[in-house]
Design an enzyme around this catalytic site. Structure first.
Site, PDB file in Angstrom:
ATOM      1  N   GLU A 109      22.999   7.358  -7.069  1.00  0.00           N
ATOM      2  CA  GLU A 109      21.601   7.108  -7.769  1.00  0.00           C
ATOM      3  C   GLU A 109      20.715   7.854  -6.883  1.00  0.00           C
ATOM      4  O   GLU A 109      20.743   8.103  -5.791  1.00  0.00           O
ATOM      5  CB  GLU A 109      21.383   5.539  -7.668  1.00  0.00           C
ATOM      6  CG  GLU A 109      22.302   4.714  -8.722  1.00  0.00           C
ATOM      7  CD  GLU A 109      21.710   4.876 -10.168  1.00  0.00           C
ATOM      8  OE1 GLU A 109      21.264   5.848 -10.633  1.00  0.00           O
ATOM      9  OE2 GLU A 109      21.486   3.855 -10.827  1.00  0.00           O
ATOM     10  N   SER A 112       1.335 -10.735  12.002  1.00  0.00           N
ATOM     11  CA  SER A 112       1.459  -9.238  11.212  1.00  0.00           C
ATOM     12  C   SER A 112       0.651  -8.265  11.894  1.00  0.00           C
ATOM     13  O   SER A 112      -0.233  -8.211  12.715  1.00  0.00           O
ATOM     14  CB  SER A 112       0.473  -9.477   9.992  1.00  0.00           C
ATOM     15  OG  SER A 112       1.472 -10.320   9.220  1.00  0.00           O
ATOM     16  N   LYS A 161      -5.017 -10.811  -3.160  1.00  0.00           N
ATOM     17  CA  LYS A 161      -4.649  -9.537  -2.803  1.00  0.00           C
ATOM     18  C   LYS A 161      -3.061  -8.897  -3.297  1.00  0.00           C
ATOM     19  O   LYS A 161      -3.031  -8.214  -4.010  1.00  0.00           O
ATOM     20  CB  LYS A 161      -5.137  -8.994  -1.257  1.00  0.00           C
ATOM     21  CG  LYS A 161      -5.079  -7.413  -1.162  1.00  0.00           C
ATOM     22  CD  LYS A 161      -5.517  -7.174   0.051  1.00  0.00           C
ATOM     23  CE  LYS A 161      -5.775  -5.568   0.323  1.00  0.00           C
ATOM     24  NZ  LYS A 161      -6.295  -5.234   1.736  1.00  0.00           N
ATOM     25  N   ASP A 162      -2.344  -9.944  -2.871  1.00  0.00           N
ATOM     26  CA  ASP A 162      -1.030  -9.620  -3.244  1.00  0.00           C
ATOM     27  C   ASP A 162      -0.803  -9.842  -4.697  1.00  0.00           C
ATOM     28  O   ASP A 162       0.205  -9.194  -5.469  1.00  0.00           O
ATOM     29  CB  ASP A 162       0.124 -10.531  -2.523  1.00  0.00           C
ATOM     30  CG  ASP A 162       0.160 -10.297  -0.877  1.00  0.00           C
ATOM     31  OD1 ASP A 162      -0.129  -9.008  -0.854  1.00  0.00           O
ATOM     32  OD2 ASP A 162       0.629 -11.034  -0.143  1.00  0.00           O
ATOM     33  N   HIS A 173       6.478 -14.071  12.050  1.00  0.00           N
ATOM     34  CA  HIS A 173       5.485 -15.038  12.255  1.00  0.00           C
ATOM     35  C   HIS A 173       5.371 -15.577  13.710  1.00  0.00           C
ATOM     36  O   HIS A 173       4.660 -16.155  13.966  1.00  0.00           O
ATOM     37  CB  HIS A 173       5.896 -16.567  11.275  1.00  0.00           C
ATOM     38  CG  HIS A 173       5.472 -16.453   9.979  1.00  0.00           C
ATOM     39  ND1 HIS A 173       6.241 -15.597   8.941  1.00  0.00           N
ATOM     40  CD2 HIS A 173       4.507 -17.348   9.261  1.00  0.00           C
ATOM     41  CE1 HIS A 173       5.409 -15.828   7.924  1.00  0.00           C
ATOM     42  NE2 HIS A 173       4.562 -16.710   8.015  1.00  0.00           N
TER      43      HIS A 173
END
Length: 435
Positions: A291, A223, A247-248, A219
């Site tokens: 894994e 972004s 959108k998320d 922040h």
């Protein structure tokens, strides 16, 4: 980042005014993920994966806390308590499968998030700290996942713990002491299982703390975006809510469909069948593998088969495995190109898609395959390329590459024109000020 056009938070009633004065949590949320946080208007769905990673972390913490209520960290009953969760605890099978597949989902999301950062050079100034904290989060994730893999105390759990902790024994002089200190003895046993359980429970909350720092650091500069052009004016941005929350939300819906397809229809597809056999120190599995999300790094470890001067092969493998992640810390200074986005870097783009990505895919295959002359040779070739890409190719490209013309602003990249670009000559090549 402070935008003069950002909407300001205004309490609407007595309660919100009281909270804003005494504990301004609503203002914090509003400025962090609400209309008070403008973001570039051209973010693609690749920018959804940060939110998805946060969701996966919460999912793992919630399911992990529930599982911890029924799990017994004792080598005599650990395997049986895992089976008890699956068979006798109400919805225990769902919690176990949600947690196990949630770990895989977490790594898928984070890997895409990392590759997006690599392609769009999200590690460049002024966002270096965001990237560095992200690498710290990834290292903590790897430690947490490894310890979680040990807890079911199946065959692969035991032998995975023995192999991975045995790597520390390769360190000269102090290696054996560190290994014994980690295990609480000379081999994985009750002391090791208790330690791994405690740390596996604790580290997700440490990750959550670093995630808060990661978001806080985000922040400050704001972004990044697919063009790599910094925000110049209000028309370059949109409020985070409702545009990007919607959108998320859509991205989360798609993620959940795929995630629950694994949980309900193929919950063991990403696991190893040997881990449904109780741990037996006297029976070594035919192929000891971690894994799937550790396979590329495991291939790098196994790529070193001969001593190098006075350095043992095992120590070389351990150093290379850790260096394959630690090299990411230096990317902000290795890549000196003034252009961020791979969209405008033709040479970088070729080496990324046809060099780095195939190398990681092949290393992943070799890490999960049986040892053979072919897999060892492939591991050695692509391990060499992996380090060459970051330490040699990337710095050279950043110096000799001729970038493609970039848009004047985010508005121009989205709409195809920007009236303000008439105020000055449109750049034909990138410069540090525009990139």
């Amino acid at each position: 980042m402070s935008f003069p056009w950002a909407q300001q938070y205004e309490p609407k009633n007595g309660l919100t005014k009281f909270l804003d004065e005494k504990l301004p949590l609503p203002r914090l949320v509003y400025n962090a993920v609400g209309a008070g946080y403008p973001v570039p208007r051209n973010l693609s769905y690749f920018w959804n994966f940060g939110v998805l990673a946060g969701f996966c972390l919460v999912l793992q913490i919630v399911t992990g806390v529930v599982l911890a209520m029924h799990y017994a960290p004792n080598t005599l009953v650990a395997f049986d308590s895992t089976e008890h969760i699956m068979r006798n605890v109400n919805w225990g099978w769902l919690m176990r499968y949600a947690h196990a597949n949630g770990a895989s989902a977490f790594f898928v999301v984070v890997y895409i998030h990392i590759f997006r950062g690599l392609y769009y050079s999200s590690y460049k100034a002024p966002r270096e700290m965001i990237w560095l904290l992200g690498v710290v989060i990834f290292l903590l994730m790897m430690a947490t996942a490894f310890m979680g893999y040990v807890l079911p105390w199946g065959q692969m759990s035991y032998w995975g713990a023995k192999v991975i902790t045995g790597l520390f024994g390769a360190i000269p002089l102090v290696g054996e002491g560190i290994q014994n200190w980690l295990l609480g003895g000379f081999a994985p046993d009750n002391a090791a299982l208790n330690r791994f359980f405690s740390l596996h429970f604790l580290l997700p909350f440490v990750i959550a703390g670093v995630v808060i720092l990661h978001i806080w650091a985000l922040h400050i500069p704001g972004s990044s975006n697919p063009t790599g052009v910094e925000v110049k004016k209000e028309s370059d941005t949109l409020p985070f809510h409702p545009y990007y929350t919607a959108k998320d939300g859509f991205g989360l819906g798609v993620f959940l469909i795929i995630y629950f397809a694994f949980v309900f229809f193929m919950p063991n597809a990403l696991g190893h069948p040997d881990n449904y056999i109780p741990a037996n120190p006297l029976s070594t599995p035919a192929n000891i593998v971690p894994e799937w999300y550790f396979w590329p790094f495991y291939a790098i470890l196994r790529a070193f088969t001969a001593d190098f001067f006075f350095v043992p092969a095992k120590l070389m493998g351990v150093l290379a495995m850790f260096a394959s992640i630690l090299v990411w810390f230096f990317l902000p200074w290795l890549d000196k190109s003034p252009v961020r986005s791979g969209h405008y870097r033709p040479l970088f783009r070729k080496f990324f898609w046809f060099g780095l990505i195939p190398a990681i895919v092949v290393l992943g295959y070799c890490g999960g395959a049986h040892l053979s002359t072919t897999t060892i040779l492939l591991s050695q070739i692509f391990t060499a390329y992996y380090f060459l890409h970051f330490l040699v190719i990337l710095p050279i490209i950043s110096l000799i590459e001729r970038p493609e013309p970039m848009p004047y602003s985010i508005t121009e990249a989205v709409l195809g024109h920007d009236p303000d670009s008439k105020l000055g000559p449109k750049p034909t090549t990138a410069s540090p000020a525009k990139a």
